[in-house]
Every structure is written in structure tokens, then in C-alpha cells.
Write a protein that holds these residues in place. Structure first.
Motif, PDB file in Angstrom:
ATOM      1  N   GLY A  45       0.824  -1.193   0.000  1.00 40.80           N
ATOM      2  CA  GLY A  45       0.000   0.000   0.000  1.00 40.80           C
ATOM      3  C   GLY A  45       0.858   1.243   0.000  1.00 40.80           C
ATOM      4  O   GLY A  45       1.815   1.330   0.772  1.00 40.80           O
ATOM      5  N   GLY A  46       0.551   2.195  -0.887  1.00 42.05           N
ATOM      6  CA  GLY A  46       1.328   3.420  -0.990  1.00 42.05           C
ATOM      7  C   GLY A  46       2.534   3.311  -1.903  1.00 42.05           C
ATOM      8  O   GLY A  46       3.240   4.292  -2.142  1.00 42.05           O
ATOM      9  N   ASP A  83      -2.787   2.529  -4.028  1.00 43.38           N
ATOM     10  CA  ASP A  83      -3.214   3.357  -2.900  1.00 43.38           C
ATOM     11  C   ASP A  83      -3.023   2.632  -1.570  1.00 43.38           C
ATOM     12  O   ASP A  83      -2.786   1.424  -1.528  1.00 43.38           O
ATOM     13  N   GLU A  84      -3.141   3.423  -0.470  1.00 46.57           N
ATOM     14  CA  GLU A  84      -2.841   2.877   0.858  1.00 46.57           C
ATOM     15  C   GLU A  84      -3.728   1.682   1.217  1.00 46.57           C
ATOM     16  O   GLU A  84      -3.285   0.748   1.866  1.00 46.57           O
TER      17      GLU A  84
END
Lengths: 112, 111
Positions: free
Chosen positions: B52-53, B66-67
Motif C-alpha cells: 500500500g502506498g 493506494d494505501e
């Protein structure tokens, strides 16, 4: 060079005939896959194999059969039971589950 | 409905323009993979995202996850005719060997 070889590039099938699509890899990958690609529908999984002498049905296995007698080879047979076989068929292989799949150049199957 | 939604379905841009393609899942993504395909050919692996991220770049293409690990974007900076093709996202939704793929985004770049 290491890679995945699909043959033939183009294949024609007569009504009632079985045809076999070849897929060979020299990447030493354990897992191999067959996908069907139709316009606007993305890739759909037909069969996959995680290890020699073992394979599982994917989402659209009806009318297809496979074998995995060697690590390098995963042939797909399109049987006469597959009523709509016209499509682009892609073979892929993968080293382990958290690594990307690598694809061959595809076989386009058409009905005469 | 598709488990992996891509948008837009097609895109026509002028050479030199930036563009973004999105890939959205209703489930947590264990791994997200971006591929490019020329018509009638196999898929070429571009990038893999797992955390994530995470963000990765290759030449003028950047991909992000995305996170929450449910959406990824592919961004092309200063597009060129060589970027034309079909971009597909593929994902492992179950932590197994089974992938699913989005329906693809067809990109045309006008010279």
C-alpha cells in the motif's frame, strides 16, 4: 533467450474437430496458464497448473482440456464441445505466486 | 460486474500530453500488475505493486497503489506514439496463483 513460445500463430478449425494449441516455456517456471481473450472482455482463465501432473479449471474450462506432463509444456486442446472457440488464446507462466506472469505471443483460432 | 474495473475504456491524446488510467477493485489486492498489449500480440509486463502506498516508475510511466490496496493508477508523462496500445491491470485477489484482469484501456496517441 528465455521465454514462452506459442504455436501456431494462426489456427483454423473445422466443425466437429479438436485442435491443440502448443505452449512451451524455458523459464523454469512452475506455474502455467491458459487465457482466452475476446474483444471488450479482457482475459478469462481457462486452466492453470501449479506443478507437473496437476492442473485446475479456471472460470471457463468447459469445452477445453489440458495436460502437464512436463514442466516446460502445457498444451491446450479445444474440443468440438466448445461451441464458440473463435478467440485469441494466450499462454502464461509464473515462477511463484507473488511474481508477475509472463506471456507468449498468442494463437488466434478461427472457425472455417 | 467486473471484479477489476478499468477506466477509461479508451483514450485518445495528443502527443506530449499526460494521461492517467485507473484500476479499481472491490477487494484488497495482494498484488497488482500492469501490462501493455499491442493488437494481436502477447502482454508485456510493465510493473508490479504489492505494498500500500507503493509507487514505481519506468521511463515516463509511473504506477501507484493506494494505501488501502484497492486502487491503482498508471500515469504516462509526455505521451508518445510508442505508448499506444492496450493497457491491462491484473491482480491477485486471493493470495493464490489465480489472477483476474481488467478489460483494458485502449490508448491512441496522435502525432
Amino acid at each position: 533467450d528465455g521465454g514462452i513460445t506459442q504455436s501456431p500463430k494462426y489456427l483454423f478449425r473445422k466443425e466437429g474437430q479438436n485442435v491443440t494449441l502448443s505452449c512451451e516455456q524455458n523459464l523454469n517456471h512452475d506455474a502455467m496458464y491458459w487465457y482466452r481473450q475476446d474483444p471488450g472482455q479482457g482475459l478469462r482463465l481457462i486452466y492453470y497448473s501449479q506443478i507437473v501432473n496437476d492442473f485446475q479449471k479456471g472460470d471457463i474450462a468447459e469445452g477445453y482440456s489440458v495436460s502437464r506432463e512436463k514442466k516446460e509444456s502445457f498444451p491446450l486442446t479445444v474440443t468440438s464441445a466448445q461451441k464458440n472457440p473463435t478467440a485469441f488464446y494466450l499462454c502464461a507462466s509464473q515462477a511463484v505466486s507473488n511474481q508477475p506472469q509472463h506471456f507468449g505471443d498468442g494463437t488466434r483460432l478461427s472457425i472455417l | 460486474s467486473q471484479e477489476l474495473e478499468q477506466s477509461p475504456q479508451s483514450l485518445i491524446v495528443q502527443e506530449g500530453k499526460n494521461l492517467t488510467i485507473n484500476c479499481t477493485s472491490s477487494k484488497t489486492l495482494y498484488g497488482l500488475y500492469w501490462y501493455k498489449q499491442k493488437y494481436g500480440e502477447g502482454l508485456i509486463f510493465l510493473m508490479m505493486l504489492q505494498k500500500g502506498g507503493e509507487e514505481k516508475s519506468h521511463e515516463k510511466i509511473t504506477a501507484k497503489l493506494d494505501e488501502k490496496k484497492q486502487q491503482s493508477s498508471l500515469h504516462i508523462t509526455a505521451s508518445q506514439p510508442s505508448h499506444a496500445g492496450i493497457y491491462l491491470c491484473g491482480a491477485d485477489l486471493s493470495g493464490t496463483y489465480k489472477y483476474i484482469f481488467g478489460t483494458g484501456t485502449r490508448l491512441k496517441v496522435l502525432a
